[in-house]
Design a protein around this motif. Structure first.
Motif, PDB file in Angstrom:
ATOM      1  N   THR A 135      50.351  37.007  46.127  1.00 47.65           N
ATOM      2  CA  THR A 135      51.217  36.277  45.432  1.00 47.65           C
ATOM      3  C   THR A 135      51.382  34.901  46.381  1.00 47.65           C
ATOM      4  O   THR A 135      51.368  34.983  47.596  1.00 47.65           O
ATOM      5  CB  THR A 135      52.723  36.501  45.536  1.00 47.65           C
ATOM      6  OG1 THR A 135      52.611  37.894  44.619  1.00 47.65           O
ATOM      7  CG2 THR A 135      53.595  35.711  44.848  1.00 47.65           C
ATOM      8  N   PRO A 136      51.055  33.767  45.975  1.00 51.04           N
ATOM      9  CA  PRO A 136      50.963  32.371  46.681  1.00 51.04           C
ATOM     10  C   PRO A 136      52.356  31.960  47.109  1.00 51.04           C
ATOM     11  O   PRO A 136      53.226  32.509  46.651  1.00 51.04           O
ATOM     12  CB  PRO A 136      50.026  31.507  45.917  1.00 51.04           C
ATOM     13  CG  PRO A 136      50.470  32.140  44.370  1.00 51.04           C
ATOM     14  CD  PRO A 136      50.661  33.499  44.540  1.00 51.04           C
ATOM     15  N   SER A 180      51.295  27.855  44.205  1.00 50.90           N
ATOM     16  CA  SER A 180      51.517  27.787  42.804  1.00 50.90           C
ATOM     17  C   SER A 180      51.504  26.585  42.105  1.00 50.90           C
ATOM     18  O   SER A 180      50.953  26.329  40.849  1.00 50.90           O
ATOM     19  CB  SER A 180      52.778  28.738  42.579  1.00 50.90           C
ATOM     20  OG  SER A 180      52.883  29.073  41.039  1.00 50.90           O
ATOM     21  N   TYR A 186      53.815  32.448  33.259  1.00 54.18           N
ATOM     22  CA  TYR A 186      52.789  32.914  34.216  1.00 54.18           C
ATOM     23  C   TYR A 186      52.467  34.298  34.142  1.00 54.18           C
ATOM     24  O   TYR A 186      53.169  35.198  33.729  1.00 54.18           O
ATOM     25  CB  TYR A 186      53.676  32.791  35.632  1.00 54.18           C
ATOM     26  CG  TYR A 186      53.995  31.408  35.903  1.00 54.18           C
ATOM     27  CD1 TYR A 186      53.292  30.636  37.185  1.00 54.18           C
ATOM     28  CD2 TYR A 186      55.215  31.004  35.606  1.00 54.18           C
ATOM     29  CE1 TYR A 186      53.618  29.610  37.483  1.00 54.18           C
ATOM     30  CE2 TYR A 186      55.518  29.569  36.038  1.00 54.18           C
ATOM     31  CZ  TYR A 186      54.622  29.057  36.887  1.00 54.18           C
ATOM     32  OH  TYR A 186      55.050  27.744  37.598  1.00 54.18           O
ATOM     33  N   GLU A 205      47.394  27.924  42.161  1.00 51.72           N
ATOM     34  CA  GLU A 205      47.081  29.058  42.259  1.00 51.72           C
ATOM     35  C   GLU A 205      48.104  29.846  41.504  1.00 51.72           C
ATOM     36  O   GLU A 205      49.081  30.399  41.916  1.00 51.72           O
ATOM     37  CB  GLU A 205      47.206  29.423  43.719  1.00 51.72           C
ATOM     38  CG  GLU A 205      46.175  28.798  44.712  1.00 51.72           C
ATOM     39  CD  GLU A 205      46.279  29.261  46.075  1.00 51.72           C
ATOM     40  OE1 GLU A 205      46.864  30.246  46.515  1.00 51.72           O
ATOM     41  OE2 GLU A 205      45.908  28.289  46.887  1.00 51.72           O
ATOM     42  N   THR A 206      47.780  30.285  40.378  1.00 49.06           N
ATOM     43  CA  THR A 206      48.656  30.654  39.133  1.00 49.06           C
ATOM     44  C   THR A 206      48.021  32.021  38.573  1.00 49.06           C
ATOM     45  O   THR A 206      48.291  32.508  37.408  1.00 49.06           O
ATOM     46  CB  THR A 206      48.923  29.753  38.261  1.00 49.06           C
ATOM     47  OG1 THR A 206      48.072  28.958  37.720  1.00 49.06           O
ATOM     48  CG2 THR A 206      50.133  28.687  38.973  1.00 49.06           C
ATOM     49  N   ASN A 207      46.780  32.450  39.011  1.00 51.15           N
ATOM     50  CA  ASN A 207      46.093  33.606  38.438  1.00 51.15           C
ATOM     51  C   ASN A 207      45.569  33.044  36.973  1.00 51.15           C
ATOM     52  O   ASN A 207      45.788  33.794  36.057  1.00 51.15           O
ATOM     53  CB  ASN A 207      46.985  34.863  38.250  1.00 51.15           C
ATOM     54  CG  ASN A 207      46.406  36.095  38.139  1.00 51.15           C
ATOM     55  OD1 ASN A 207      44.848  35.918  38.198  1.00 51.15           O
ATOM     56  ND2 ASN A 207      46.733  37.279  37.893  1.00 51.15           N
ATOM     57  N   PHE A 238      55.742  37.387  41.279  1.00 52.27           N
ATOM     58  CA  PHE A 238      55.875  35.911  40.813  1.00 52.27           C
ATOM     59  C   PHE A 238      56.213  35.083  42.045  1.00 52.27           C
ATOM     60  O   PHE A 238      57.123  35.431  42.890  1.00 52.27           O
ATOM     61  CB  PHE A 238      56.604  35.698  39.786  1.00 52.27           C
ATOM     62  CG  PHE A 238      56.396  36.649  38.284  1.00 52.27           C
ATOM     63  CD1 PHE A 238      55.183  35.745  37.688  1.00 52.27           C
ATOM     64  CD2 PHE A 238      56.706  37.638  37.955  1.00 52.27           C
ATOM     65  CE1 PHE A 238      55.099  36.607  36.634  1.00 52.27           C
ATOM     66  CE2 PHE A 238      56.470  38.450  36.919  1.00 52.27           C
ATOM     67  CZ  PHE A 238      55.400  37.760  36.173  1.00 52.27           C
ATOM     68  N   ALA A 239      55.469  33.988  42.416  1.00 48.73           N
ATOM     69  CA  ALA A 239      55.916  32.958  43.292  1.00 48.73           C
ATOM     70  C   ALA A 239      57.192  32.121  42.419  1.00 48.73           C
ATOM     71  O   ALA A 239      58.376  31.880  43.044  1.00 48.73           O
ATOM     72  CB  ALA A 239      55.161  32.192  43.674  1.00 48.73           C
ATOM     73  N   ALA A 240      56.924  32.061  41.093  1.00 49.66           N
ATOM     74  CA  ALA A 240      58.028  31.301  40.492  1.00 49.66           C
ATOM     75  C   ALA A 240      58.948  32.198  39.930  1.00 49.66           C
ATOM     76  O   ALA A 240      58.975  32.577  38.654  1.00 49.66           O
ATOM     77  CB  ALA A 240      56.793  30.800  39.168  1.00 49.66           C
ATOM     78  N   THR A 251      59.579  25.973  37.941  1.00 47.44           N
ATOM     79  CA  THR A 251      59.146  25.907  39.248  1.00 47.44           C
ATOM     80  C   THR A 251      59.197  24.696  40.323  1.00 47.44           C
ATOM     81  O   THR A 251      59.791  24.875  41.528  1.00 47.44           O
ATOM     82  CB  THR A 251      57.731  26.404  39.273  1.00 47.44           C
ATOM     83  OG1 THR A 251      57.611  27.492  38.463  1.00 47.44           O
ATOM     84  CG2 THR A 251      57.123  26.764  40.775  1.00 47.44           C
TER      85      THR A 251
END
Length: 240
Positions: free
Chosen positions: A28-29, A34, A19, A38-40, A120-122, A63
């Motif tokens: 950050t989603p 994600s 990521y 939605e991971t940029n 990070f969401a992850a 994730t």
């Protein structure tokens, strides 16, 4: 056939290696967003190979595991890890998610210029904030699964299962459950590498001898520091 065991050993056939993260917390989603893409720029998590057919590193699988843990426990991944792993190991300076702590090192890009940290969401795949002292406590627990302090978190048999190689692998690289098996020339270790923008980290363990090496660098070029140190360390290890 996408099982938790396969997600944790990178044999589930899932996409998304790593990521890039996000500049701010508001960017950050959610975790589900994600997973949906939605991971940029890294893409969504989806099946790209027959589960169990080969080894392919997938942060996306972690994730999915993070979402499963939150659904089952009803609390956030960060809170669960603090309660069940970090606090019992006395890793008091560690957490999942960027803390904006005044003690945090400043990340640097490949030219040595300071850059802003990313979020990070992850968190399970990319979100650990830690110190060498704290990560050494994790290493000691990994090398001493029968110690009472370690068994307060996981049974020795569980840790040994996590460190056992899951087939299939690839030449020089395969995984247990979380722990990666890495072969560098004649030296074999387990542990994990970490690579985010502005950071390079490594934890190498050799359970047979009880040795460990931890290196945390706040630069994208950190591997240039790590490689010669690893080479010197590897010469001190007994054959395995």
């Amino acid at each position: 056939r996408v099982t938790l065991r396969r997600m944790l050993s990178h044999t589930a056939g899932l996409s998304l290696h790593g990521y890039p993260g996000f500049a701010t917390a508001t960017d950050t989603p959610t975790l589900k967003a994600s997973l949906a893409g939605e991971t940029n720029g890294a893409g969504a998590v989806h099946l790209i190979a027959e589960p169990g057919s080969n080894w392919q590193y997938s942060g996306g699988g972690y994730t999915m595991a993070q979402l499963m843990l939150e659904d089952v426990t009803g609390i956030s991944f960060a809170a669960y890890m603090k309660r069940e792993v970090l606090d019992p190991l006395d890793m008091r300076s560690s957490g999942f998610g960027w803390s904006d702590s005044s003690n945090a090192a400043t990340p640097h890009d490949e030219n040595g210029a300071p850059i802003a940290p990313v979020r990070f969401a992850a968190l399970a795949a990319a979100g650990l904030e830690t110190t060498c002292n704290d990560l050494s406590r994790f290493a000691v627990a990994s090398l001493n699964p029968s110690e009472p302090s370690t068994q307060a978190i996981l049974k020795a048999e569980t840790i040994q299962l996590m460190q056992r190689k899951v087939e299939p692998g690839t030449p020089g690289r395969s995984s247990g459950l979380g722990y990666q098996h890495m072969q560098f020339g004649p030296t074999s270790t387990i542990g994990h590498l970490g690579s985010n923008a502005g950071w390079e980290a490594a934890m190498f363990l050799q359970p047979e001898s009880g040795d460990a090496l931890i290196m945390l660098t706040n630069g994208t070029n950190g591997t240039q520091v790590q490689r010669p140190i690893f080479a010197m360390w590897a010469k001190t290890l007994p054959p395995n």
